[in-house]
Design a protein around this motif. Structure first.
Motif, PDB file in Angstrom:
ATOM      1  N   ARG A  12      59.737  54.958  53.190  1.00  0.00           N
ATOM      2  CA  ARG A  12      59.447  54.761  51.787  1.00  0.00           C
ATOM      3  C   ARG A  12      58.024  55.587  51.443  1.00  0.00           C
ATOM      4  N   PHE A  13      57.907  56.108  50.318  1.00  0.00           N
ATOM      5  CA  PHE A  13      56.733  56.708  49.935  1.00  0.00           C
ATOM      6  C   PHE A  13      55.687  55.686  49.392  1.00  0.00           C
ATOM      7  N   ALA A  14      54.490  56.086  49.466  1.00  0.00           N
ATOM      8  CA  ALA A  14      53.564  54.954  49.308  1.00  0.00           C
ATOM      9  C   ALA A  14      53.590  54.599  47.770  1.00  0.00           C
ATOM     10  N   ASP A  15      54.082  55.667  46.849  1.00  0.00           N
ATOM     11  CA  ASP A  15      53.961  55.137  45.432  1.00  0.00           C
ATOM     12  C   ASP A  15      55.562  55.189  44.814  1.00  0.00           C
ATOM     13  N   SER A  16      56.501  54.804  45.790  1.00  0.00           N
ATOM     14  CA  SER A  16      57.810  54.674  45.293  1.00  0.00           C
ATOM     15  C   SER A  16      58.573  53.854  46.016  1.00  0.00           C
ATOM     16  N   ASP A  17      59.398  53.142  45.369  1.00  0.00           N
ATOM     17  CA  ASP A  17      60.337  52.295  46.191  1.00  0.00           C
ATOM     18  C   ASP A  17      61.570  52.546  46.572  1.00  0.00           C
ATOM     19  N   ASP A  18      61.908  53.765  46.099  1.00  0.00           N
ATOM     20  CA  ASP A  18      62.991  54.561  46.854  1.00  0.00           C
ATOM     21  C   ASP A  18      63.081  54.662  48.237  1.00  0.00           C
ATOM     22  N   GLU A  19      64.174  54.359  48.764  1.00  0.00           N
ATOM     23  CA  GLU A  19      64.293  54.364  50.051  1.00  0.00           C
ATOM     24  C   GLU A  19      65.003  55.633  50.670  1.00  0.00           C
ATOM     25  N   TYR A  20      64.463  56.518  51.623  1.00  0.00           N
ATOM     26  CA  TYR A  20      64.867  57.861  52.035  1.00  0.00           C
ATOM     27  C   TYR A  20      65.117  57.463  53.686  1.00  0.00           C
ATOM     28  N   ALA A  21      65.858  58.340  54.168  1.00  0.00           N
ATOM     29  CA  ALA A  21      66.179  58.563  55.548  1.00  0.00           C
ATOM     30  C   ALA A  21      65.764  60.003  56.170  1.00  0.00           C
ATOM     31  N   LEU A  22      65.070  60.244  56.967  1.00  0.00           N
ATOM     32  CA  LEU A  22      64.928  61.536  57.453  1.00  0.00           C
ATOM     33  C   LEU A  22      65.571  62.001  58.869  1.00  0.00           C
ATOM     34  N   ILE A  23      66.098  63.164  58.829  1.00  0.00           N
ATOM     35  CA  ILE A  23      66.976  63.558  60.080  1.00  0.00           C
ATOM     36  C   ILE A  23      66.108  64.743  60.686  1.00  0.00           C
ATOM     37  N   ALA A  24      65.700  64.908  61.792  1.00  0.00           N
ATOM     38  CA  ALA A  24      65.143  66.169  62.504  1.00  0.00           C
ATOM     39  C   ALA A  24      66.226  66.821  63.587  1.00  0.00           C
ATOM     40  N   CYS A  25      66.483  67.777  63.174  1.00  0.00           N
ATOM     41  CA  CYS A  25      67.550  68.491  63.930  1.00  0.00           C
ATOM     42  C   CYS A  25      66.965  69.680  64.997  1.00  0.00           C
ATOM     43  N   TYR A  26      67.029  69.464  66.127  1.00  0.00           N
ATOM     44  CA  TYR A  26      66.391  70.614  67.158  1.00  0.00           C
ATOM     45  C   TYR A  26      67.332  71.881  66.916  1.00  0.00           C
ATOM     46  N   ASP A  27      66.202  72.895  66.959  1.00  0.00           N
ATOM     47  CA  ASP A  27      67.023  74.396  66.694  1.00  0.00           C
ATOM     48  C   ASP A  27      67.134  74.809  68.204  1.00  0.00           C
ATOM     49  N   SER A  28      68.397  75.065  68.332  1.00  0.00           N
ATOM     50  CA  SER A  28      68.896  75.828  69.463  1.00  0.00           C
ATOM     51  C   SER A  28      68.742  77.120  69.677  1.00  0.00           C
ATOM     52  N   THR A  29      68.076  77.883  68.811  1.00  0.00           N
ATOM     53  CA  THR A  29      67.700  79.123  69.166  1.00  0.00           C
ATOM     54  C   THR A  29      66.731  79.205  70.404  1.00  0.00           C
ATOM     55  N   ARG A  30      66.039  78.438  70.589  1.00  0.00           N
ATOM     56  CA  ARG A  30      65.033  78.703  71.743  1.00  0.00           C
ATOM     57  C   ARG A  30      65.909  78.610  72.915  1.00  0.00           C
ATOM     58  N   SER A  31      66.868  77.572  73.185  1.00  0.00           N
ATOM     59  CA  SER A  31      67.808  77.444  74.195  1.00  0.00           C
ATOM     60  C   SER A  31      68.637  78.767  74.498  1.00  0.00           C
ATOM     61  N   ASP A  32      68.893  79.076  73.397  1.00  0.00           N
ATOM     62  CA  ASP A  32      69.792  80.645  73.445  1.00  0.00           C
ATOM     63  C   ASP A  32      68.950  81.569  73.941  1.00  0.00           C
ATOM     64  N   GLU A  33      67.594  81.603  73.668  1.00  0.00           N
ATOM     65  CA  GLU A  33      66.903  82.708  74.062  1.00  0.00           C
ATOM     66  C   GLU A  33      66.630  82.500  75.752  1.00  0.00           C
ATOM     67  N   ILE A  34      66.537  81.393  76.059  1.00  0.00           N
ATOM     68  CA  ILE A  34      66.338  81.008  77.430  1.00  0.00           C
ATOM     69  C   ILE A  34      67.452  81.557  78.446  1.00  0.00           C
ATOM     70  N   THR A  35      68.694  81.212  78.112  1.00  0.00           N
ATOM     71  CA  THR A  35      70.032  81.842  78.455  1.00  0.00           C
ATOM     72  C   THR A  35      70.140  83.085  78.427  1.00  0.00           C
ATOM     73  N   ALA A  36      69.779  83.932  77.313  1.00  0.00           N
ATOM     74  CA  ALA A  36      69.853  85.278  77.355  1.00  0.00           C
ATOM     75  C   ALA A  36      68.543  85.887  78.151  1.00  0.00           C
ATOM     76  N   ALA A  37      67.485  85.190  78.339  1.00  0.00           N
ATOM     77  CA  ALA A  37      66.502  85.748  79.411  1.00  0.00           C
ATOM     78  C   ALA A  37      66.865  85.608  80.913  1.00  0.00           C
ATOM     79  N   VAL A  38      67.544  84.558  81.194  1.00  0.00           N
ATOM     80  CA  VAL A  38      67.994  84.380  82.548  1.00  0.00           C
ATOM     81  C   VAL A  38      69.419  85.269  82.663  1.00  0.00           C
TER      82      VAL A  38
END
Length: 469
Positions: free
Chosen positions: A125-151
């Motif tokens: 919750r934000f400090a000035d609000s009672d609304d509840e939120y949920a945060l989802i952070a998704c990993y960007d697979s671009t970096r893994s694809d770059e490693i595979t391409a480099a290999v």
């Protein structure tokens, strides 16, 4: 032909050696390639996955820290925080409101975004609000694809270096491994050809060193065994040759015995038949009985000598006892001095005292008595016989000289043969076994002997080994 066989054998051996090195090289090359390619394949497959997992864990930690900051931040002041988080982590943020709808983290307006399953949700919750939120952070697979391409791009270079490294390693290791084995094989081949002058130099503490040591020990033992076999073969060949010579001498001896017995037996039979029929001169029985008795007595003496020869030939373990040679010669000299006196033969002696040798007294008396008896018998009237025994360090030298006598040179080499007589015109020439028996006795006791003509007679010489004091 032997040279061609050796060349073919060497070619086959070299081919075998080259085949061993080649096989070892390709086997090690295949193993090295398999190992290195497997390692590179594992890197290719698992490196992006491992990087993704690591990045995801770090992202989860950063997200937790970020959510902690949002709890203390006003809703209107959160936009810069979201921007910095996305810029720093490169992650894709999804914000859910209390009803589960996706909203923009910047404007908080509803948007349509696919929410991935099995993701961590961090409520806040934000400090000035009672609304509840949920945060989802998704990993960007671009970096893994770059490693595979480099290999993938590095595959040609990596394959080249893998092949180069594997070939070099296989070459040096195959040479290092096969070289001592090839050297041991060559030495084993020389040992198989009975060449024991080579030794394996690989004195190491591993199995190859143990094999080299075993080859060296085998070579020494084979060499010793072959030497022993050769020695025994030589001994057996000497024994066979000696036995053949003995058999030949036996045949000749018994052939001579039968020949020597035939004539006197025929004479005795003829005399007895003549006396029985009382034909001519045989009517005088007393005269021819005496002659027959004389012939039979000579046959009896002859048979005794034959038995003595047979006994010596069959019995190789004759007595070895201390014998006083001085006393024996003095006894013989006393006997033959009486025999020489009526023949007007001068008999003299010069005998060193207390000379002792090993042997059988009866046989030695027989042997030396034959020599002295022949010297007296074949000396001319008014001749002389001289017996001398001298002591020389560890040996005793006996000489018997009868002056005035002479032996034809063609007869000298045959005097000690059975039934050989130098003078068959004499009335009493004996059995022909006397000097033969002398030879057998002296050779049995390893006594050196010789007989030769001198300027004034005949010289017999023998050298005895005396008993140690």
């Amino acid at each position: 032909m032997n040279r061609a066989m050796n060349l073919a054998k060497n070619k086959a051996k070299n081919k075998l050696m080259n085949r061993l090195t080649t096989k070892t090289f390709f086997l090690l090359l295949a193993l090295s390639l398999a190992i290195l390619l497997s390692a590179y394949g594992c890197i290719w497959i698992f490196l992006p996955y491992a990087d993704q997992k690591l990045a995801q864990r770090r992202l989860d930690q950063r997200t937790q820290q970020f959510v902690s900051c949002l709890w203390t931040t006003a809703k209107g002041d959160s936009e810069p925080l979201f921007t910095d988080f996305i810029r720093q982590t490169g992650a894709k943020l999804i914000l859910l409101d209390c009803s589960g709808e996706t909203v923009s983290p910047f404007t908080f307006h509803k948007i349509k975004v696919n929410v991935p399953e099995r993701t961590n949700r961090y409520p806040f919750r934000f400090a000035d609000s009672d609304d509840e939120y949920a945060l989802i952070a998704c990993y960007d697979s671009t970096r893994s694809d770059e490693i595979t391409a480099a290999v993938q791009k590095s595959i040609p270079f990596v394959a080249f270096f893998i092949l180069l490294l594997s070939s070099a390693s296989a070459f040096f290791f195959s040479r290092y491994t096969s070289k001592p084995i090839i050297r041991i094989s060559g030495i084993a081949d020389r040992i198989a050809n009975l060449d024991f002058s080579w030794y394996c130099p690989d004195l190491r503490d591993d199995e190859i060193g143990i094999l080299s040591q075993s080859i060296n020990e085998l070579s020494d033992k084979l060499h010793a065994a072959l030497d022993e076999i050769h020695r025994r073969n030589a001994f057996l060949e000497d024994e066979i040759a000696l036995e053949k010579e003995r058999e030949r001498r036996r045949m000749l001896f018994f052939s001579g015995v039968s020949h020597e017995l035939k004539t006197p037996i025929a004479v005795v039979i003829g005399q007895l038949e003549g006396m029985q029929a009382q034909i001519g001169v045989y009517k005088d029985r007393e005269k021819y009985l005496a002659r027959s008795a004389e012939i039979l007595q000579s046959l009896n003496n002859f048979i005794k000598e034959v038995l003595l020869v047979s006994h010596m030939d069959m019995n190789t373990d004759l007595a070895l006892e201390p014998v006083c040679l001085s006393s024996l010669l003095e006894s013989l000299a006393a006997d033959y001095a009486d025999y020489a006196e009526p023949l007007t033969i001068e008999f003299s002696t010069e005998i060193a005292p207390d000379v002792r040798i090993y042997g059988d007294e009866m046989l030695l008396k027989k042997a030396l008595g034959n020599v002295i008896g022949n010297a007296v018998t074949y000396s001319p009237e008014h001749g002389s016989v001289h017996i001398k025994l001298s002591h020389l360090d560890n040996t005793a030298k006996l000489t018997v000289v009868n002056t005035g006598a002479h032996i034809d040179e063609k007869d000298l080499p045959h005097l000690f043969e059975a039934f050989y007589r130098a003078d068959r015109s004499a009335d009493n020439y004996g059995s022909g076994l006397g000097l033969y028996i002398t030879r057998m006795i002296l050779e049995t006791y390893q006594v050196a002997y010789s007989i030769e003509n001198t300027g004034d007679g005949v010289l017999f010489t023998s050298v005895f080994h005396i008993c140690p004091i």
